[in-house]
Enzyme design. Structure first.
Site, PDB file in Angstrom:
ATOM      1  N   HIS A 154      52.264  41.665  50.139  1.00  0.00           N
ATOM      2  CA  HIS A 154      51.170  41.314  50.040  1.00  0.00           C
ATOM      3  C   HIS A 154      50.560  40.665  49.232  1.00  0.00           C
ATOM      4  CE1 HIS A 154      46.637  43.286  50.713  1.00  0.00           C
ATOM      5  NE2 HIS A 154      46.666  42.491  49.582  1.00  0.00           N
TER       6      HIS A 154
ATOM      7  N   HIS B 251      47.893  36.830  47.991  1.00  0.00           N
ATOM      8  CA  HIS B 251      46.624  35.919  48.385  1.00  0.00           C
ATOM      9  C   HIS B 251      46.969  34.263  48.023  1.00  0.00           C
ATOM     10  CE1 HIS B 251      43.951  39.198  49.669  1.00  0.00           C
ATOM     11  NE2 HIS B 251      44.533  39.802  48.847  1.00  0.00           N
TER      12      HIS B 251
ATOM     13  N   GLN C 107      37.560  38.056  54.326  1.00  0.00           N
ATOM     14  CA  GLN C 107      37.122  38.560  52.969  1.00  0.00           C
ATOM     15  C   GLN C 107      35.923  39.114  52.883  1.00  0.00           C
ATOM     16  OE1 GLN C 107      38.782  38.087  49.316  1.00  0.00           O
ATOM     17  NE2 GLN C 107      37.539  39.674  49.649  1.00  0.00           N
TER      18      GLN C 107
ATOM     19  N   HIS D  16      43.416  45.355  54.479  1.00  0.00           N
ATOM     20  CA  HIS D  16      42.831  45.738  53.181  1.00  0.00           C
ATOM     21  C   HIS D  16      42.151  46.857  53.547  1.00  0.00           C
ATOM     22  CE1 HIS D  16      43.866  41.789  51.695  1.00  0.00           C
ATOM     23  NE2 HIS D  16      43.576  42.294  50.481  1.00  0.00           N
TER      24      HIS D  16
ATOM     25  N   GLU E 173      40.286  49.888  49.506  1.00  0.00           N
ATOM     26  CA  GLU E 173      40.348  49.667  48.232  1.00  0.00           C
ATOM     27  C   GLU E 173      39.330  49.896  47.522  1.00  0.00           C
ATOM     28  OE1 GLU E 173      41.171  45.517  47.931  1.00  0.00           O
ATOM     29  OE2 GLU E 173      42.085  45.532  45.553  1.00  0.00           O
TER      30      GLU E 173
ATOM     31  N   ASP F 276      50.102  40.738  45.239  1.00  0.00           N
ATOM     32  CA  ASP F 276      48.555  40.721  45.555  1.00  0.00           C
ATOM     33  C   ASP F 276      48.043  39.549  44.943  1.00  0.00           C
ATOM     34  OD1 ASP F 276      46.188  41.350  46.518  1.00  0.00           O
ATOM     35  OD2 ASP F 276      45.869  42.919  45.382  1.00  0.00           O
TER      36      ASP F 276
HETATM   37 FE   FE2 Z   1      44.675  41.935  48.606  1.00  0.00          FE
END
Ligand code: FE2
Length: 426
Positions: free
Chosen positions: A57, A59, A152, A210, A213, A309
Protein backbone atom coordinates in the site's frame (compact mmCIF):
# COMPACT_ATOMS: atom_id res chain seq x y z
CA UNK A 1 26.87 -24.07 -16.15
CA UNK A 2 24.61 -22.08 -13.85
CA UNK A 3 24.21 -18.31 -14.15
CA UNK A 4 24.44 -17.62 -10.42
CA UNK A 5 24.90 -19.48 -7.15
CA UNK A 6 24.39 -18.01 -3.70
CA UNK A 7 26.26 -20.03 -1.08
CA UNK A 8 25.77 -20.38 2.68
CA UNK A 9 22.40 -18.63 2.74
CA UNK A 10 20.04 -18.66 5.69
CA UNK A 11 16.42 -18.83 4.57
CA UNK A 12 13.40 -17.07 6.13
CA UNK A 13 11.85 -20.40 7.19
CA UNK A 14 14.87 -21.22 9.38
CA UNK A 15 16.88 -23.45 7.00
CA UNK A 16 20.54 -22.54 7.34
CA UNK A 17 23.62 -22.71 5.11
CA UNK A 18 21.76 -23.45 1.88
CA UNK A 19 23.01 -22.88 -1.63
CA UNK A 20 20.64 -21.39 -4.21
CA UNK A 21 21.21 -22.09 -7.90
CA UNK A 22 19.91 -19.81 -10.66
CA UNK A 23 19.54 -20.35 -14.39
CA UNK A 24 17.69 -18.22 -16.96
CA UNK A 25 16.32 -15.87 -14.31
CA UNK A 26 14.76 -18.57 -12.15
CA UNK A 27 15.76 -20.54 -9.10
CA UNK A 28 16.51 -24.10 -10.20
CA UNK A 29 17.70 -25.70 -6.97
CA UNK A 30 18.04 -25.12 -3.22
CA UNK A 31 20.27 -27.56 -1.35
CA UNK A 32 22.88 -27.55 1.42
CA UNK A 33 25.81 -27.90 -1.01
CA UNK A 34 25.40 -27.53 -4.76
CA UNK A 35 28.41 -28.88 -6.64
CA UNK A 36 27.72 -27.18 -10.00
CA UNK A 37 29.72 -24.07 -10.77
CA UNK A 38 28.20 -20.80 -11.94
CA UNK A 39 29.32 -17.77 -13.91
CA UNK A 40 28.82 -15.68 -10.77
CA UNK A 41 29.01 -16.89 -7.17
CA UNK A 42 28.11 -14.89 -4.09
CA UNK A 43 29.00 -16.11 -0.62
CA UNK A 44 26.10 -15.12 1.62
CA UNK A 45 28.24 -16.24 4.60
CA UNK A 46 25.33 -17.09 6.89
CA UNK A 47 23.31 -14.01 5.98
CA UNK A 48 19.56 -14.10 5.43
CA UNK A 49 18.41 -14.43 1.83
CA UNK A 50 14.77 -13.48 1.39
CA UNK A 51 12.45 -12.93 -1.53
CA UNK A 52 12.13 -9.18 -2.11
CA UNK A 53 10.11 -6.96 0.16
CA UNK A 54 6.62 -6.14 -1.04
CA UNK A 55 4.93 -2.83 -0.26
CA UNK A 56 1.20 -3.58 -0.39
CA UNK A 57 0.00 0.00 0.00
CA UNK A 58 1.68 3.14 -1.21
CA UNK A 59 0.99 6.55 -2.77
CA UNK A 60 3.67 7.17 -5.37
CA UNK A 61 1.99 10.24 -6.88
CA UNK A 62 2.40 12.23 -3.67
CA UNK A 63 5.71 10.72 -2.47
CA UNK A 64 8.62 13.11 -1.90
CA UNK A 65 6.39 16.19 -2.18
CA UNK A 66 6.84 17.10 1.49
CA UNK A 67 6.61 20.85 2.05
CA UNK A 68 4.93 21.56 -1.31
CA UNK A 69 3.20 23.95 -1.20
CA UNK A 70 3.36 23.97 2.63
CA UNK A 71 3.64 21.51 5.49
CA UNK A 72 0.69 19.86 7.26
CA UNK A 73 0.25 22.06 10.35
CA UNK A 74 -2.22 19.91 12.27
CA UNK A 75 -0.66 16.64 11.14
CA UNK A 76 -4.12 15.18 10.53
CA UNK A 77 -5.38 12.99 7.71
CA UNK A 78 -7.98 15.58 6.73
CA UNK A 79 -5.50 18.46 6.49
CA UNK A 80 -3.28 16.14 4.46
CA UNK A 81 -6.11 15.56 1.97
CA UNK A 82 -6.71 19.33 1.82
CA UNK A 83 -3.00 20.00 1.29
CA UNK A 84 -2.81 17.44 -1.51
CA UNK A 85 -5.75 19.28 -3.08
CA UNK A 86 -3.71 22.51 -2.97
CA UNK A 87 -0.72 20.82 -4.59
CA UNK A 88 -2.66 19.08 -7.40
CA UNK A 89 -3.08 22.17 -9.64
CA UNK A 90 0.72 22.65 -9.64
CA UNK A 91 1.55 19.10 -10.72
CA UNK A 92 2.98 18.12 -14.07
CA UNK A 93 3.57 14.67 -15.54
CA UNK A 94 7.31 15.33 -15.46
CA UNK A 95 7.37 16.48 -11.81
CA UNK A 96 5.39 13.42 -10.70
CA UNK A 97 7.66 11.14 -12.71
CA UNK A 98 10.83 12.71 -11.28
CA UNK A 99 9.64 12.14 -7.70
CA UNK A 100 8.38 8.63 -8.48
CA UNK A 101 11.63 7.69 -10.19
CA UNK A 102 13.63 8.77 -7.15
CA UNK A 103 11.29 6.82 -4.87
CA UNK A 104 11.68 3.68 -7.04
CA UNK A 105 15.45 3.99 -6.74
CA UNK A 106 15.12 4.16 -2.95
CA UNK A 107 12.80 1.14 -2.94
CA UNK A 108 15.11 -0.98 -5.09
CA UNK A 109 18.12 -0.10 -2.93
CA UNK A 110 16.08 -1.21 0.11
CA UNK A 111 15.21 -4.52 -1.58
CA UNK A 112 11.56 -3.73 -2.32
CA UNK A 113 10.80 -5.01 -5.81
CA UNK A 114 6.99 -4.95 -5.74
CA UNK A 115 4.80 -1.97 -4.87
CA UNK A 116 1.04 -1.54 -5.04
CA UNK A 117 0.52 2.20 -5.39
CA UNK A 118 -2.79 4.01 -5.28
CA UNK A 119 -3.03 6.80 -7.83
CA UNK A 120 -5.44 9.70 -7.45
CA UNK A 121 -7.89 9.79 -10.37
CA UNK A 122 -9.53 13.07 -9.28
CA UNK A 123 -7.75 15.30 -11.77
CA UNK A 124 -9.60 15.71 -15.10
CA UNK A 125 -6.28 15.63 -16.99
CA UNK A 126 -5.29 12.38 -15.23
CA UNK A 127 -1.70 13.63 -14.90
CA UNK A 128 -0.82 11.31 -12.03
CA UNK A 129 -2.29 8.31 -13.85
CA UNK A 130 -0.33 9.10 -17.00
CA UNK A 131 2.89 9.67 -15.04
CA UNK A 132 2.67 6.46 -13.03
CA UNK A 133 1.67 4.33 -16.03
CA UNK A 134 4.89 5.53 -17.67
CA UNK A 135 6.90 4.83 -14.51
CA UNK A 136 5.35 1.34 -14.35
CA UNK A 137 6.70 0.63 -17.85
CA UNK A 138 10.06 2.28 -17.22
CA UNK A 139 10.73 0.16 -14.14
CA UNK A 140 9.19 -3.08 -15.39
CA UNK A 141 12.55 -4.87 -15.72
CA UNK A 142 13.39 -4.35 -12.05
CA UNK A 143 10.20 -3.58 -10.12
CA UNK A 144 6.58 -4.77 -10.21
CA UNK A 145 4.47 -1.65 -9.85
CA UNK A 146 0.75 -2.30 -9.55
CA UNK A 147 -1.59 0.70 -9.72
CA UNK A 148 -4.92 1.22 -7.95
CA UNK A 149 -7.39 3.81 -9.27
CA UNK A 150 -8.02 5.84 -6.14
CA UNK A 151 -10.86 8.38 -5.92
CA UNK A 152 -9.15 10.41 -3.17
CA UNK A 153 -11.94 13.00 -2.92
CA UNK A 154 -14.69 10.37 -2.90
CA UNK A 155 -16.34 8.27 -5.60
CA UNK A 156 -19.71 10.01 -5.16
CA UNK A 157 -18.51 13.10 -3.27
CA UNK A 158 -16.55 14.27 -6.32
CA UNK A 159 -19.00 13.34 -9.09
CA UNK A 160 -16.34 13.40 -11.84
CA UNK A 161 -14.62 10.46 -10.15
CA UNK A 162 -17.24 8.01 -11.43
CA UNK A 163 -16.19 8.71 -14.99
CA UNK A 164 -12.52 9.13 -14.05
CA UNK A 165 -12.45 5.67 -12.47
CA UNK A 166 -13.53 4.07 -15.74
CA UNK A 167 -11.09 6.21 -17.73
CA UNK A 168 -8.22 5.16 -15.46
CA UNK A 169 -9.08 1.47 -15.89
CA UNK A 170 -9.31 1.97 -19.66
CA UNK A 171 -5.87 3.60 -19.60
CA UNK A 172 -4.40 0.50 -17.95
CA UNK A 173 -4.62 1.04 -14.20
CA UNK A 174 -4.77 -2.42 -12.63
CA UNK A 175 -7.01 -2.32 -9.55
CA UNK A 176 -10.29 -0.64 -8.46
CA UNK A 177 -9.91 1.58 -5.37
CA UNK A 178 -12.32 3.42 -3.11
CA UNK A 179 -12.65 5.50 0.04
CA UNK A 180 -16.11 4.82 1.54
CA UNK A 181 -15.49 6.53 4.90
CA UNK A 182 -14.84 9.82 3.06
CA UNK A 183 -18.18 9.85 1.20
CA UNK A 184 -20.84 12.27 2.47
CA UNK A 185 -22.84 9.73 4.45
CA UNK A 186 -22.50 6.18 5.71
CA UNK A 187 -25.17 5.23 3.15
CA UNK A 188 -23.17 6.80 0.31
CA UNK A 189 -20.08 4.98 1.58
CA UNK A 190 -21.89 1.64 1.51
CA UNK A 191 -23.29 2.38 -1.94
CA UNK A 192 -19.80 3.24 -3.22
CA UNK A 193 -18.49 -0.11 -2.00
CA UNK A 194 -21.28 -1.93 -3.88
CA UNK A 195 -20.77 0.09 -7.08
CA UNK A 196 -16.99 -0.27 -7.11
CA UNK A 197 -17.08 -4.02 -6.39
CA UNK A 198 -19.57 -4.42 -9.25
CA UNK A 199 -17.30 -2.45 -11.56
CA UNK A 200 -14.36 -4.68 -10.58
CA UNK A 201 -16.42 -7.84 -11.14
CA UNK A 202 -17.50 -6.63 -14.60
CA UNK A 203 -13.94 -5.79 -15.55
CA UNK A 204 -12.26 -8.83 -13.95
CA UNK A 205 -10.17 -6.57 -11.72
CA UNK A 206 -9.03 -6.77 -8.12
CA UNK A 207 -10.30 -4.32 -5.49
CA UNK A 208 -8.28 -2.44 -2.87
CA UNK A 209 -10.13 0.20 -0.88
CA UNK A 210 -9.02 2.66 1.71
CA UNK A 211 -11.56 1.36 4.17
CA UNK A 212 -12.53 2.78 7.56
CA UNK A 213 -9.36 4.88 7.93
CA UNK A 214 -11.04 6.52 10.88
CA UNK A 215 -11.23 6.45 14.67
CA UNK A 216 -15.02 6.14 14.44
CA UNK A 217 -15.99 2.70 15.81
CA UNK A 218 -19.19 2.89 13.76
CA UNK A 219 -17.29 3.11 10.49
CA UNK A 220 -18.11 -0.43 9.36
CA UNK A 221 -17.56 -0.38 5.61
CA UNK A 222 -15.34 -3.45 5.91
CA UNK A 223 -18.48 -5.45 6.70
CA UNK A 224 -20.06 -4.18 3.47
CA UNK A 225 -16.85 -4.88 1.54
CA UNK A 226 -16.79 -8.49 2.79
CA UNK A 227 -20.49 -8.85 1.91
CA UNK A 228 -20.12 -7.69 -1.70
CA UNK A 229 -16.94 -9.75 -2.09
CA UNK A 230 -19.03 -12.82 -1.28
CA UNK A 231 -22.02 -11.74 -3.34
CA UNK A 232 -19.97 -11.11 -6.47
CA UNK A 233 -17.63 -14.09 -6.17
CA UNK A 234 -14.55 -11.89 -5.67
CA UNK A 235 -13.08 -14.02 -2.86
CA UNK A 236 -9.32 -13.63 -2.55
CA UNK A 237 -9.28 -10.63 -4.91
CA UNK A 238 -10.35 -7.88 -2.51
CA UNK A 239 -8.28 -5.93 0.02
CA UNK A 240 -9.36 -3.65 2.85
CA UNK A 241 -6.59 -1.12 3.47
CA UNK A 242 -6.05 0.64 6.80
CA UNK A 243 -9.16 -0.67 8.66
CA UNK A 244 -8.16 1.52 11.59
CA UNK A 245 -11.70 1.86 12.95
CA UNK A 246 -11.43 -1.82 13.95
CA UNK A 247 -9.06 -0.61 16.68
CA UNK A 248 -11.95 1.32 18.25
CA UNK A 249 -14.79 -1.13 17.56
CA UNK A 250 -16.75 -3.00 20.16
CA UNK A 251 -15.21 -6.44 20.82
CA UNK A 252 -18.53 -8.24 20.42
CA UNK A 253 -19.04 -6.76 16.97
CA UNK A 254 -15.47 -7.65 15.95
CA UNK A 255 -16.11 -11.26 17.00
CA UNK A 256 -18.78 -11.35 14.28
CA UNK A 257 -16.77 -9.34 11.75
CA UNK A 258 -13.56 -11.39 11.73
CA UNK A 259 -15.19 -14.64 10.51
CA UNK A 260 -17.06 -12.68 7.82
CA UNK A 261 -13.75 -11.31 6.53
CA UNK A 262 -12.10 -14.73 6.66
CA UNK A 263 -15.04 -16.35 4.86
CA UNK A 264 -14.85 -13.75 2.06
CA UNK A 265 -11.05 -14.16 1.95
CA UNK A 266 -10.68 -10.38 2.13
CA UNK A 267 -7.04 -9.38 2.62
CA UNK A 268 -6.13 -6.71 5.18
CA UNK A 269 -3.38 -4.12 4.91
CA UNK A 270 -2.17 -2.13 7.90
CA UNK A 271 0.11 0.85 7.49
CA UNK A 272 1.87 1.04 10.86
CA UNK A 273 3.99 4.17 10.35
CA UNK A 274 1.04 6.19 9.16
CA UNK A 275 -1.67 4.68 11.36
CA UNK A 276 0.27 5.39 14.57
CA UNK A 277 0.93 8.93 13.31
CA UNK A 278 -2.54 9.91 12.06
CA UNK A 279 -4.99 8.02 14.25
CA UNK A 280 -6.06 9.16 17.70
CA UNK A 281 -5.42 12.79 16.77
CA UNK A 282 -8.69 13.89 18.33
CA UNK A 283 -7.98 12.03 21.58
CA UNK A 284 -6.33 13.60 24.57
CA UNK A 285 -5.44 10.76 26.93
CA UNK A 286 -5.75 7.82 26.93
CA UNK A 287 -4.78 8.09 23.25
CA UNK A 288 -5.64 5.32 20.80
CA UNK A 289 -2.94 3.62 18.74
CA UNK A 290 -5.33 3.24 15.83
CA UNK A 291 -3.69 0.40 13.90
CA UNK A 292 -6.07 -2.40 12.98
CA UNK A 293 -6.18 -5.66 14.95
CA UNK A 294 -3.26 -7.41 13.27
CA UNK A 295 -2.85 -10.34 15.65
CA UNK A 296 -6.58 -11.05 15.81
CA UNK A 297 -6.98 -10.85 12.04
CA UNK A 298 -4.10 -13.29 11.56
CA UNK A 299 -5.54 -15.64 14.18
CA UNK A 300 -8.88 -15.56 12.35
CA UNK A 301 -7.10 -16.71 9.17
CA UNK A 302 -7.13 -13.35 7.35
CA UNK A 303 -4.07 -12.62 5.22
CA UNK A 304 -2.50 -9.44 6.65
CA UNK A 305 0.25 -7.42 5.00
CA UNK A 306 1.88 -4.09 5.79
CA UNK A 307 2.27 -1.05 3.56
CA UNK A 308 4.54 1.99 3.76
CA UNK A 309 1.65 4.22 2.59
CA UNK A 310 3.61 7.49 2.56
CA UNK A 311 7.17 8.77 2.24
CA UNK A 312 7.72 12.50 2.71
CA UNK A 313 4.30 13.68 1.56
CA UNK A 314 1.36 15.74 2.92
CA UNK A 315 0.62 13.02 5.49
CA UNK A 316 4.06 11.95 6.67
CA UNK A 317 7.34 13.90 6.87
CA UNK A 318 9.70 10.94 7.19
CA UNK A 319 10.61 7.62 5.57
CA UNK A 320 13.12 6.21 3.09
CA UNK A 321 10.94 3.39 1.76
CA UNK A 322 12.32 0.73 4.07
CA UNK A 323 9.78 -2.06 4.61
CA UNK A 324 11.78 -3.28 7.61
CA UNK A 325 11.12 0.07 9.27
CA UNK A 326 7.42 -0.52 8.58
CA UNK A 327 7.46 -4.01 10.09
CA UNK A 328 9.52 -2.77 13.05
CA UNK A 329 6.90 -0.14 13.84
CA UNK A 330 4.12 -2.67 13.23
CA UNK A 331 5.38 -5.16 15.75
CA UNK A 332 5.69 -2.43 18.38
CA UNK A 333 2.21 -1.01 17.80
CA UNK A 334 0.63 -4.49 17.65
CA UNK A 335 2.67 -5.61 20.67
CA UNK A 336 3.66 -8.71 18.70
CA UNK A 337 7.11 -9.24 20.18
CA UNK A 338 6.98 -13.04 20.56
CA UNK A 339 9.57 -14.76 18.37
CA UNK A 340 6.98 -16.51 16.20
CA UNK A 341 4.92 -13.32 16.02
CA UNK A 342 7.92 -11.34 14.77
CA UNK A 343 8.56 -13.98 12.11
CA UNK A 344 4.95 -13.65 10.99
CA UNK A 345 5.34 -9.89 10.69
CA UNK A 346 8.41 -10.36 8.49
CA UNK A 347 5.97 -12.23 6.22
CA UNK A 348 3.67 -9.19 6.33
CA UNK A 349 6.29 -7.30 4.27
CA UNK A 350 7.18 -10.25 2.03
CA UNK A 351 5.00 -13.33 1.34
CA UNK A 352 1.65 -11.92 2.52
CA UNK A 353 2.02 -8.86 0.33
CA UNK A 354 2.91 -11.03 -2.67
CA UNK A 355 -0.36 -12.89 -2.14
CA UNK A 356 -2.31 -9.62 -2.16
CA UNK A 357 -0.69 -8.38 -5.35
CA UNK A 358 -1.10 -11.83 -6.92
CA UNK A 359 2.59 -11.94 -7.84
CA UNK A 360 3.38 -14.99 -9.97
CA UNK A 361 6.71 -16.73 -9.38
CA UNK A 362 7.32 -15.10 -5.99
CA UNK A 363 9.23 -17.11 -3.39
CA UNK A 364 12.30 -19.22 -2.82
CA UNK A 365 11.34 -22.47 -4.47
CA UNK A 366 12.65 -24.18 -7.61
CA UNK A 367 10.78 -22.47 -10.44
CA UNK A 368 10.42 -19.14 -8.62
CA UNK A 369 11.86 -16.03 -10.21
CA UNK A 370 15.43 -15.46 -9.02
CA UNK A 371 14.43 -12.29 -7.16
CA UNK A 372 16.25 -12.16 -3.82
CA UNK A 373 17.72 -9.87 -1.22
CA UNK A 374 20.79 -10.67 0.88
CA UNK A 375 20.62 -8.87 4.21
CA UNK A 376 23.42 -8.15 6.67
CA UNK A 377 21.57 -10.19 9.30
CA UNK A 378 21.19 -13.88 10.05
CA UNK A 379 17.43 -14.34 10.29
CA UNK A 380 14.13 -12.43 10.02
CA UNK A 381 14.08 -11.37 13.67
CA UNK A 382 17.62 -10.00 13.48
CA UNK A 383 16.62 -8.22 10.27
CA UNK A 384 13.70 -6.58 12.10
CA UNK A 385 15.97 -5.56 14.97
CA UNK A 386 18.80 -4.10 12.89
CA UNK A 387 17.08 -2.94 9.69
CA UNK A 388 20.41 -3.90 8.16
CA UNK A 389 22.15 -3.16 4.87
CA UNK A 390 20.67 -4.84 1.79
CA UNK A 391 24.02 -6.23 0.63
CA UNK A 392 22.75 -7.52 -2.72
CA UNK A 393 19.40 -7.03 -4.43
CA UNK A 394 18.88 -9.57 -7.20
CA UNK A 395 16.26 -9.46 -9.95
CA UNK A 396 15.85 -12.36 -12.39
CA UNK A 397 19.31 -13.54 -11.41
CA UNK A 398 21.12 -10.21 -11.94
CA UNK A 399 22.48 -8.01 -9.15
CA UNK A 400 20.65 -4.69 -9.53
CA UNK A 401 21.66 -3.01 -6.24
CA UNK A 402 24.49 -3.35 -3.76
CA UNK A 403 25.15 -1.76 -0.39
CA UNK A 404 28.45 -2.08 1.44
CA UNK A 405 28.26 -3.89 4.78
CA UNK A 406 27.92 -1.57 7.75
CA UNK A 407 31.18 -1.68 9.70
CA UNK A 408 31.77 0.41 12.81
CA UNK A 409 35.08 0.77 14.61
CA UNK A 410 35.81 1.99 18.10
CA UNK A 411 39.01 3.71 19.09
CA UNK A 412 39.26 3.18 22.81
CA UNK A 413 42.27 3.48 25.07
CA UNK A 414 44.66 3.51 22.16
CA UNK A 415 43.32 0.32 20.59
CA UNK A 416 40.95 -0.10 17.70
CA UNK A 417 38.21 -2.72 17.59
CA UNK A 418 35.31 -3.53 15.32
CA UNK A 419 31.70 -3.57 16.50
CA UNK A 420 29.38 -6.35 15.35
CA UNK A 421 25.72 -5.58 16.02
CA UNK A 422 24.72 -9.12 15.11
CA UNK A 423 23.91 -11.52 17.90
CA UNK A 424 23.49 -14.99 16.37
CA UNK A 425 20.92 -17.21 18.02
CA UNK A 426 23.36 -20.14 18.11
FE1 FE2 B 1 -3.26 5.16 1.75
Amino acid sequence: MLDLVLRNANLPDGRRKYDIAVRDGRIVELAPAIADRARKEIDAAGCLVTPPFVDSHFHMDSALSYGEPRINRSGTLLEGIQLWGELKPQLTVESIKARARKLCHWAIARGTLAIRSHVDVGDPQMLAVRALLEIREEFKPCLDLQLVAFPQDGYFRLPANRENMVRALDMGVDVVGGIPHFERTMADGAESVAALCELAAQRGRMVDMHCDESDDPLSRHIETLAYHTQRLGLQGRVTGSHLTSMHSMDNYYVSKLLPLMAEARVHAVANPLINITLQGRHDTFPKRRGMTRVRELMQAGVNVAFGHDCVMDPWYPLGSHDMLEVAHMGLHVAQMTGTEEMRRLFEAVTFNGAKILGLAGYGLEPGSFADMVILQAGDPVEALRLKPARLFVIRRGAVIAETAPVASRLNLGGSSLSVDFRQPAD
